[in-house]
Design a protein around this motif. Sequence first.
Motif, mmCIF file in Angstrom:
data_model
loop_
_atom_site.group_PDB
_atom_site.id
_atom_site.type_symbol
_atom_site.label_atom_id
_atom_site.label_comp_id
_atom_site.label_asym_id
_atom_site.label_seq_id
_atom_site.Cartn_x
_atom_site.Cartn_y
_atom_site.Cartn_z
ATOM 1 N N VAL A 89 32.162 45.798 60.391
ATOM 2 C CA VAL A 89 33.179 44.748 59.840
ATOM 3 C C VAL A 89 34.549 45.227 59.356
ATOM 4 C CG1 VAL A 89 33.142 43.325 57.781
ATOM 5 C CG2 VAL A 89 31.019 43.876 58.609
ATOM 6 N N LYS A 90 35.600 44.573 60.325
ATOM 7 C CA LYS A 90 36.812 45.140 60.026
ATOM 8 C C LYS A 90 37.535 45.073 58.713
ATOM 9 C CE LYS A 90 41.403 43.909 61.510
ATOM 10 N NZ LYS A 90 42.226 42.715 62.421
ATOM 11 N N GLU A 91 36.996 43.968 57.949
ATOM 12 C CA GLU A 91 37.624 43.858 56.581
ATOM 13 C C GLU A 91 37.033 45.033 55.508
ATOM 14 O OE1 GLU A 91 38.081 40.126 58.670
ATOM 15 O OE2 GLU A 91 36.367 41.428 58.159
ATOM 16 N N MET A 92 35.844 45.697 56.019
ATOM 17 C CA MET A 92 35.176 46.763 55.011
ATOM 18 C C MET A 92 35.874 48.111 55.583
ATOM 19 S SD MET A 92 33.551 45.571 52.429
ATOM 20 C CE MET A 92 33.474 43.789 52.052
ATOM 21 N N ASN B 99 34.121 41.079 63.396
ATOM 22 C CA ASN B 99 33.246 42.038 63.948
ATOM 23 C C ASN B 99 34.510 43.050 65.057
ATOM 24 O OD1 ASN B 99 31.671 43.533 66.030
ATOM 25 N ND2 ASN B 99 30.002 42.071 65.893
ATOM 26 N N ILE B 100 34.291 44.159 64.611
ATOM 27 C CA ILE B 100 35.173 44.947 65.317
ATOM 28 C C ILE B 100 34.810 45.222 66.730
ATOM 29 C CG2 ILE B 100 35.623 47.568 65.259
ATOM 30 C CD1 ILE B 100 35.481 47.850 62.616
ATOM 31 N N GLY B 101 33.480 45.139 67.156
ATOM 32 C CA GLY B 101 33.236 45.494 68.476
ATOM 33 C C GLY B 101 33.396 43.959 69.271
ATOM 34 N N PRO C 50 37.669 41.884 50.344
ATOM 35 C CA PRO C 50 38.926 42.272 50.109
ATOM 36 C C PRO C 50 39.891 41.277 50.332
ATOM 37 C CG PRO C 50 38.226 43.832 51.729
ATOM 38 C CD PRO C 50 36.967 43.209 51.345
ATOM 39 N N ASN C 51 39.466 40.482 51.476
ATOM 40 C CA ASN C 51 40.590 39.542 51.993
ATOM 41 C C ASN C 51 40.573 38.230 51.030
ATOM 42 O OD1 ASN C 51 38.141 38.074 52.566
ATOM 43 N ND2 ASN C 51 38.376 38.269 54.678
ATOM 44 N N GLY C 52 39.686 38.250 50.060
ATOM 45 C CA GLY C 52 39.603 37.140 49.081
ATOM 46 C C GLY C 52 39.132 36.056 49.567
ATOM 47 N N TYR C 53 38.465 35.931 50.817
ATOM 48 C CA TYR C 53 37.662 34.836 51.481
ATOM 49 C C TYR C 53 36.399 34.742 50.954
ATOM 50 C CZ TYR C 53 41.058 34.210 55.238
ATOM 51 O OH TYR C 53 42.196 33.925 55.984
ATOM 52 N N GLY C 54 35.799 35.677 50.188
ATOM 53 C CA GLY C 54 34.564 35.426 49.622
ATOM 54 C C GLY C 54 34.231 36.246 48.210
ATOM 55 N N GLN C 55 34.435 35.553 47.294
ATOM 56 C CA GLN C 55 34.237 35.856 45.962
ATOM 57 C C GLN C 55 32.968 35.310 45.157
ATOM 58 O OE1 GLN C 55 36.657 38.393 45.177
ATOM 59 N NE2 GLN C 55 37.004 38.187 47.201
ATOM 60 N N TRP C 56 32.108 36.084 44.792
ATOM 61 C CA TRP C 56 30.801 35.369 44.369
ATOM 62 C C TRP C 56 31.070 34.793 43.016
ATOM 63 C CZ3 TRP C 56 26.587 34.823 46.769
ATOM 64 C CH2 TRP C 56 26.254 35.434 47.775
#
Length: 456
Positions: free
Chosen positions: A287-290, A265-267, A140-146
């Motif tokens: 995963v924070k973004e998820m 990484n949330i941890g 969702p952050n736009g960094y990874g679009q297949w």
Amino acid sequence: MLKSSQISSTSIILQQIQVLNPTASGPKFSILSNPSIIAQERKALKPTTTAPNSIKVSNSVTTPTSGFVQKALSQGNHVRGLNLELGNYSADIFGEAYVGPQKYSNQSLAYSPPPHEHLLARGDTYLTASPASTQWQNFPNGYGQWDDQHKDMVIRAWNIAKIMTAAVLASMQAIGSGSPNYQLFTETNPICKNTKAATAEFYNCYRTFIAQSNLAYGQLFGADPENIGLITQNWKSLHDNLEVQNAPNRGNQLLYLSMSSVVTNIGTGQDECAGGTIAFVIPIKYVKEMQGPGVQPPIGATIMNFCDPFFKLPRMEELLSKLVSDRAGNQAQICNIDNLDSSAQVMLHEMTHLPWTINTNLNGKPTDRRGFMTVISYNTAQSGLQRMSTKSFGSQNADSYAWQGVYHYFNNLDLCQGVTFTGGNSNPSGCTDVYPKSQQSKWVNYQWNNYPTGNN
């Protein structure tokens, strides 16, 4: 996880394989269960072009392996091993039907950084369907679009890793202590014929047979005769469970494939792609973004993420196509573990981390060691003796399996026939051996006067 600075200059091989009608299919990735330990990157393996469905034993007699390969197809310049159907694993490495002798061209598919030359005549056709029980996932952050180009690279690496898995499993099953191959070995070696099971004499005979008959297991796992049953079972688990959604320890979840350059990484609060990370697997809950509303993957699922360096790795199918187009000009360079790092090797490495396959390096135990010679050095001393960590390390380290796959695979490629290793501890049979030419001697010998004790 794998850092680009940790890519090894060496790799491993798989064994027997043959040819079949082209179909497409593929495996999966791996997961981490501790939020403070990020998922682990892996290298990819490369496809092969060879292998009769038999395995050579030390006296050069061959016996059939299992039915992983049902038939061979020979058409035009089609090379054995490129197109296979192995049990329930159907994989066409190149994703196309071969229709005549002119199968390869200098068509470039211009991947973004850097462009990759594909010597395969497939035009602009990409493989885009995600492997069974997996799903493409955009961040969702736009960094990874297949896009189709990047999907294609992942799928082909996946398919090759599956082919290597099937080949290694068949080769391991062919050298069990109850196998016809070992029985034949004892018949032709009287000193081993009447040894009692679980004695030092038996282990020494069996270890000698293993080292001579399966070069990949011999070097990567120290030809360990006591641990071979566990390693074989682990390969079977990877082979059987990889794409099974309801496999044990999977929670009936899909595996989500992503290519974001930022994964927090949330941890730890760290970006898992930072510092040259190539690829890793991590539970979505870390995963924070998820997190938050509107995110599609369920919280109990797993993500395998490919960072930017993954898409800059060599592609095994390209190496094979170069062998096909100019074997004489490329064989010495390509049929050499020093030059076999690839996206397929990384993929196989990652697959072993999955909890439903082998679950290697769980919570960082043992520490994830990477690189062909590094792995060997942790399993054996340079004298060829086993280390105290032979069993506790090798069976639980992802790259041990990944390099075994590569080494075994290329050792059994028709296109690598004639390549040998002539340094110290070389196998006397003169069989194909792509052991790294940068090494003066193999670490593991092929025979010993006694069997070491105290290994764990």
